[in-house]
Write an enzyme that holds these catalytic residues in place. Structure first.
Site, PDB file in Angstrom:
ATOM      1  N   PRO A  15       0.836  -1.209   0.000  1.00  6.37           N
ATOM      2  CA  PRO A  15       0.000   0.000   0.000  1.00  6.37           C
ATOM      3  C   PRO A  15       0.868   1.256   0.000  1.00  6.37           C
ATOM      4  O   PRO A  15       1.871   1.324   0.701  1.00  6.37           O
ATOM      5  CB  PRO A  15      -0.777  -0.099   1.309  1.00  6.37           C
ATOM      6  CG  PRO A  15      -0.619  -1.498   1.775  1.00  6.37           C
ATOM      7  CD  PRO A  15       0.655  -2.011   1.186  1.00  6.37           C
ATOM      8  N   GLU A  16       0.489   2.239  -0.812  1.00  5.41           N
ATOM      9  CA  GLU A  16       1.195   3.516  -0.854  1.00  5.41           C
ATOM     10  C   GLU A  16       0.264   4.582  -0.269  1.00  5.41           C
ATOM     11  O   GLU A  16      -0.785   4.251   0.276  1.00  5.41           O
ATOM     12  CB  GLU A  16       1.614   3.808  -2.298  1.00  5.41           C
ATOM     13  CG  GLU A  16       2.453   2.668  -2.888  1.00  5.41           C
ATOM     14  CD  GLU A  16       2.859   2.869  -4.343  1.00  5.41           C
ATOM     15  OE1 GLU A  16       2.982   4.016  -4.770  1.00  5.41           O
ATOM     16  OE2 GLU A  16       3.050   1.863  -5.043  1.00  5.41           O
TER      17      GLU A  16
END
Ligand code: ZN
Length: 278
Positions: A2-3
């Site tokens: 996840p960013e």
């Protein structure tokens, strides 16, 4: 992994679900995940009896704000939070359970077990690792063209590598760096300190726009990412280059290519993004 857009989306969805919930018990079945304090019993006793009053995000970290403590959590590869009823049996990938007085609970699930949790007294979190080493937030006022230019001018690393460095700018990972560089028409192997002010200005704009659009679409569900309510993001449908090697560029029709830059799989259009002249 996840960013920024995915972590921001998890934050927003979870926030509605856990505010004012009071912790009555905690179960930890994978103690290695708790990085601080060292002692899991201490971790539990510090949290029991406290209520959640906010969730914030710093870079790719979630910050759970409780009465006296802040829980700093990184999802790493595949970590997920979700709200469940306590009578629902947790699966084998559930490693931490925060049981609420209300009968609900917050579960942390992680197939790969790479996620981390650090617990600090309120106000101490920013002064200690991992948060103390983080760079600028792309949505903050400090993230200006001048600041980006200053950061990039100090390094001759490849622009992709420089943008992935969380001690400079936070939140960008492999997906959004490739997308932002494509939109700015910059090749990932260009040296950071070789960019003109025009190019830095384009890059600044494209980083903000790419991240903002991704947040608005609930992030990108490439492999396993879902938000705090188990829902997928939609941004993967609008990606220009990431994961699209062999397909036609949406701008010019050229076939997109995959290469390796700084050890990371990298997606570019050979026509829209000219490699640096060496
Ligand atoms: Zn193209």
């Amino acid at each position: 992994m996840p960013e920024l857009p995915e972590v921001e989306t998890v934050k927003r969805t979870l926030k509605k679900l856990i505010l004012n919930e009071k912790i009555k018990d905690i179960q930890v079945t994978w103690p290695k995940m708790i990085k601080f304090p060292d002692d899991v019993d201490e971790f539990k006793s510090l949290l029991i009896g406290q209520s959640f009053y906010d969730i914030q995000r710093r870079g790719k970290f979630l910050l759970f704000l409780l009465d006296e403590h802040t829980l700093v959590s990184h999802l790493r590869m595949e970590g997920r939070y979700g709200i469940f009823a306590q009578e629902d049996k947790p699966d084998k990938h559930t490693h931490v359970r925060f049981l609420f007085e209300s009968g609900k609970e917050l579960r942390y699930r992680d197939v790969r077990k790479f996620g981390t949790m650090h617990l600090f007294h309120k106000g101490q979190e920013e002064l200690n690792l991992p948060l103390s080493q983080l760079g600028i937030e792309p949505f903050s006022e400090q993230f200006t063209v001048e600041k980006l230019n200053e950061l990039l001018s100090k390094t001759n690393r490849k622009i992709k590598t420089a943008l992935l460095d969380q001690t400079k700018i936070v939140g960008l990972g492999n997906i959004y760096v490739d997308e932002a560089l494509f939109r700015a028409k910059l090749h990932p192997e260009t040296r950071a300190n070789q960019l003109t002010l025009d190019e830095v200005t384009r890059l600044h704009e494209s980083i903000k726009k790419t991240l903002m659009e991704a947040v608005n679409m609930g992030g990108s569900s490439i492999k396993t990412y879902v938000n705090g309510q188990g829902e997928m993001g939609m941004f993967q449908q609008t990606l220009f280059v990431y994961g699209r090697q062999g397909k036609a560029c949406k701008h010019c029709g050229e076939e997109l290519v995959r290469s390796v830059v700084g050890g990371r799989g990298t997606h570019t259009c050979p026509k829209c993004q000219h490699p640096p002249v060496t």
